[in-house]
Scaffold this motif. Structure first.
Motif, mmCIF file in Angstrom:
data_model
loop_
_atom_site.group_PDB
_atom_site.id
_atom_site.type_symbol
_atom_site.label_atom_id
_atom_site.label_comp_id
_atom_site.label_asym_id
_atom_site.label_seq_id
_atom_site.Cartn_x
_atom_site.Cartn_y
_atom_site.Cartn_z
ATOM 1 N N VAL A 21 -7.355 -4.501 -3.275
ATOM 2 C CA VAL A 21 -5.961 -4.748 -3.641
ATOM 3 C C VAL A 21 -5.282 -3.469 -4.133
ATOM 4 C CG1 VAL A 21 -4.516 -5.942 -5.347
ATOM 5 C CG2 VAL A 21 -6.224 -7.213 -4.061
ATOM 6 N N ASN A 22 -6.022 -2.605 -4.814
ATOM 7 C CA ASN A 22 -5.445 -1.377 -5.353
ATOM 8 C C ASN A 22 -5.252 -0.288 -4.302
ATOM 9 O OD1 ASN A 22 -5.251 -2.434 -7.922
ATOM 10 N ND2 ASN A 22 -7.274 -1.726 -8.510
ATOM 11 N N SER A 23 -5.853 -0.452 -3.137
ATOM 12 C CA SER A 23 -5.652 0.530 -2.075
ATOM 13 C C SER A 23 -4.344 0.207 -1.356
ATOM 14 C CB SER A 23 -6.818 0.507 -1.083
ATOM 15 O OG SER A 23 -6.843 -0.722 -0.387
ATOM 16 N N ASN A 24 -3.815 1.179 -0.655
ATOM 17 C CA ASN A 24 -2.561 0.963 0.068
ATOM 18 C C ASN A 24 -2.881 0.898 1.561
ATOM 19 O OD1 ASN A 24 0.103 0.671 0.674
ATOM 20 N ND2 ASN A 24 0.546 2.851 0.609
ATOM 21 N N THR A 25 -3.451 -0.219 1.973
ATOM 22 C CA THR A 25 -3.867 -0.396 3.360
ATOM 23 C C THR A 25 -3.335 -1.730 3.879
ATOM 24 O OG1 THR A 25 -5.914 -1.508 2.721
ATOM 25 C CG2 THR A 25 -6.005 0.900 2.950
ATOM 26 N N PRO A 26 -3.343 -1.910 5.194
ATOM 27 C CA PRO A 26 -2.958 -3.225 5.726
ATOM 28 C C PRO A 26 -3.839 -4.350 5.179
ATOM 29 C CG PRO A 26 -2.935 -1.605 7.474
ATOM 30 C CD PRO A 26 -3.532 -0.925 6.263
ATOM 31 N N THR A 27 -5.128 -4.055 4.982
ATOM 32 C CA THR A 27 -6.031 -5.067 4.435
ATOM 33 C C THR A 27 -5.618 -5.444 3.025
ATOM 34 O OG1 THR A 27 -7.845 -4.220 5.777
ATOM 35 C CG2 THR A 27 -8.440 -5.601 3.892
ATOM 36 N N SER A 28 -5.241 -4.446 2.220
ATOM 37 C CA SER A 28 -4.828 -4.754 0.845
ATOM 38 C C SER A 28 -3.583 -5.633 0.839
ATOM 39 C CB SER A 28 -4.594 -3.475 0.045
ATOM 40 O OG SER A 28 -3.408 -2.826 0.441
#
Length: 123
Positions: A21-28
């Motif tokens: 969640v803390n990453s800035n990715t499409p998965t997050s």
């Protein structure tokens, strides 16, 4: 599941979800949407991911669509096999065009200049 475990500091799943969640990715963004909207049906999430994949023009996704035009989940992930995890990971990296080259990982360069700009990494 998240709401049950989110308060635990020593739970591996909670740690992984927090890290995602803390990453800035499409998965997050997908995980955040699932947590916030409380999506009960994963088929909706899977369909959204497939739609994003179909509409994407990135070279990696285009290659993946060539390998897997129907965007089906391979049997290696759904059926119990006697496949060594090392081979399964290599298989996954091959299918998603994953590699550990600097242009992919953005690793620190050897000249101690910090992270290379994208244009420099691709040269």
């Amino acid at each position: 599941m998240w709401h049950e475990r989110s308060g635990y500091d020593d739970d591996p799943l909670a740690f992984t979800i927090r890290m995602t969640v803390n990453s800035n990715t499409p998965t997050s963004r997908t995980v955040k949407e699932m947590i916030n909207r409380n999506v009960p049906d994963l088929s909706l999430v899977m369909q959204k991911l497939k739609d994003d994949m179909v509409n994407s023009n990135s070279s990696r996704r285009t290659t993946y669509k060539d390998i897997n035009p129907d965007l089906l989940v391979h049997r290696i992930y759904t059926v119990k096999h006697a496949v060594n995890d090392i081979h399964r990971v290599s298989f996954t990296q091959f299918r998603v065009s994953g590699h550990s080259l600097a242009c992919e990982t953005g690793k620190w360069n050897k000249r101690n200049r910090g992270r290379l700009e994208t244009e420099e990494r691709q040269v």
